[in-house]
Design an enzyme around this catalytic site. Structure first.
Site, PDB file in Angstrom:
ATOM      1  CD  GLU A  54      -3.107   0.781   0.326  1.00 41.81           C
ATOM      2  OE1 GLU A  54      -2.634   1.360  -0.634  1.00 41.81           O
ATOM      3  OE2 GLU A  54      -4.279   0.576   0.454  1.00 41.81           O
ATOM      4  CG  ASP A  55      -0.812   4.900  -1.631  1.00 47.21           C
ATOM      5  OD1 ASP A  55      -1.548   4.075  -1.096  1.00 47.21           O
ATOM      6  OD2 ASP A  55      -1.201   5.717  -2.415  1.00 47.21           O
ATOM      7  CG  ASP A  67      -5.953   8.641   6.344  1.00 48.94           C
ATOM      8  OD1 ASP A  67      -6.260   8.887   7.654  1.00 48.94           O
ATOM      9  OD2 ASP A  67      -6.004   9.538   5.444  1.00 48.94           O
ATOM     10  CE  LYS A  93      -1.654  11.645   5.562  1.00 51.14           C
ATOM     11  NZ  LYS A  93      -2.802  12.360   4.793  1.00 51.14           N
ATOM     12  CG  PHE A 146      -4.127  15.364   1.011  1.00 48.71           C
ATOM     13  CD1 PHE A 146      -5.038  14.752   1.252  1.00 48.71           C
ATOM     14  CD2 PHE A 146      -3.530  15.740  -0.404  1.00 48.71           C
ATOM     15  CE1 PHE A 146      -5.540  14.071   0.131  1.00 48.71           C
ATOM     16  CE2 PHE A 146      -4.047  14.702  -1.260  1.00 48.71           C
ATOM     17  CZ  PHE A 146      -5.128  13.960  -1.041  1.00 48.71           C
ATOM     18  CB  VAL A 147       1.952  13.675   1.192  1.00 52.10           C
ATOM     19  CG1 VAL A 147       2.148  14.347   2.372  1.00 52.10           C
ATOM     20  CG2 VAL A 147       1.204  12.220   1.398  1.00 52.10           C
ATOM     21  CG  ASP A 156      -4.912  10.361  -6.204  1.00 52.63           C
ATOM     22  OD1 ASP A 156      -4.838   9.828  -5.147  1.00 52.63           O
ATOM     23  OD2 ASP A 156      -6.106  10.745  -6.695  1.00 52.63           O
TER      24      ASP A 156
END
Ligand code: PRP
Length: 177
Positions: free
Chosen positions: A98-99, A102, A130, A151-152, A158
């Site tokens: 996973e990127d 959250d 996070k 928010f990155v 994206d």
């Protein structure tokens, strides 16, 4: 809200160094086995491609697509499967890639879903964690970076489909600030 690219949070060089370390750790832990990387579309595509090349073992990859309803900077919490794996994972050593984690809802759903398919083992490798946003407990086996609640974008991440192609990971800020 209009947004603009802000400062670089993690540079391409820092990413490359950490991905190499993760690949080495996985290569050690899975020695003698052939892990199957399951990338979660779309954000994890870039990470999955780099991570796979950092693993010095026979390995394979497949992808799943999940999405949270809506768009914007926050996930809604409702997860749905939009594209499934193309192969069976029964008896395989699966590593979900996973990127970002959250709330933890997406990965919690995926872990439950994949566990029902009887893999030999199931692990999770996440580039960005996070931790302060967590709503659901999840076991993360490999973590690239723990990051603050900002928010990155970039390196696959994206905003409404944009900025995935940035080589660095940058903070997206309100245009007015
Ligand atoms: C992002 C990310 C995770 C999920 C994490 O996906 O890739 O799948 O959100 O959030 P959670 O821990 O709160 O569930 P996104 O819905 O942005 O889709 P994308 O990967 O296609 O960009």
């Amino acid at each position: 809200m209009d947004r603009r690219l802000g400062r670089i949070l993690i540079s391409r060089d820092e990413i490359a160094a950490r991905v190499a370390e993760l690949g080495q750790a996985i290569s050690r832990d899975y020695a003698g086995r052939a892990p199957l990387l399951v990338g979660v579309l779309k954000g994890a595509v870039v990470f999955t491609a780099d991570l796979m090349r950092a693993i010095a073992l026979p390995s394979a990859m497949d992808f799943m697509s999940v999405s949270s309803y809506g768009s914007g900077t926050r996930s809604s919490g409702v997860v749905r499967l939009t594209a499934d794996l193309s192969i069976s994972i029964e008896g395989r050593d699966v590593i979900i890639v996973e990127d970002v984690v959250d709330s933890g809802r997406t990965i919690s759903y995926l872990r439950r879903n994949l566990a029902t398919r009887h893999p030999r083992s199931l692990a999770l490798c996440v580039l960005l964690d996070k931790t302060s946003r967590r709503e659901v407990d999840v076991d993360v086996d490999y973590v690239g970076f723990v990051i603050p609640d900002e928010f990155v974008v970039g390196y696959g991440l994206d905003f409404d489909g944009w900025h995935r192609n940035l080589a660095d990971i940058a903070v997206l800020e309100p245009a007015t600030s």
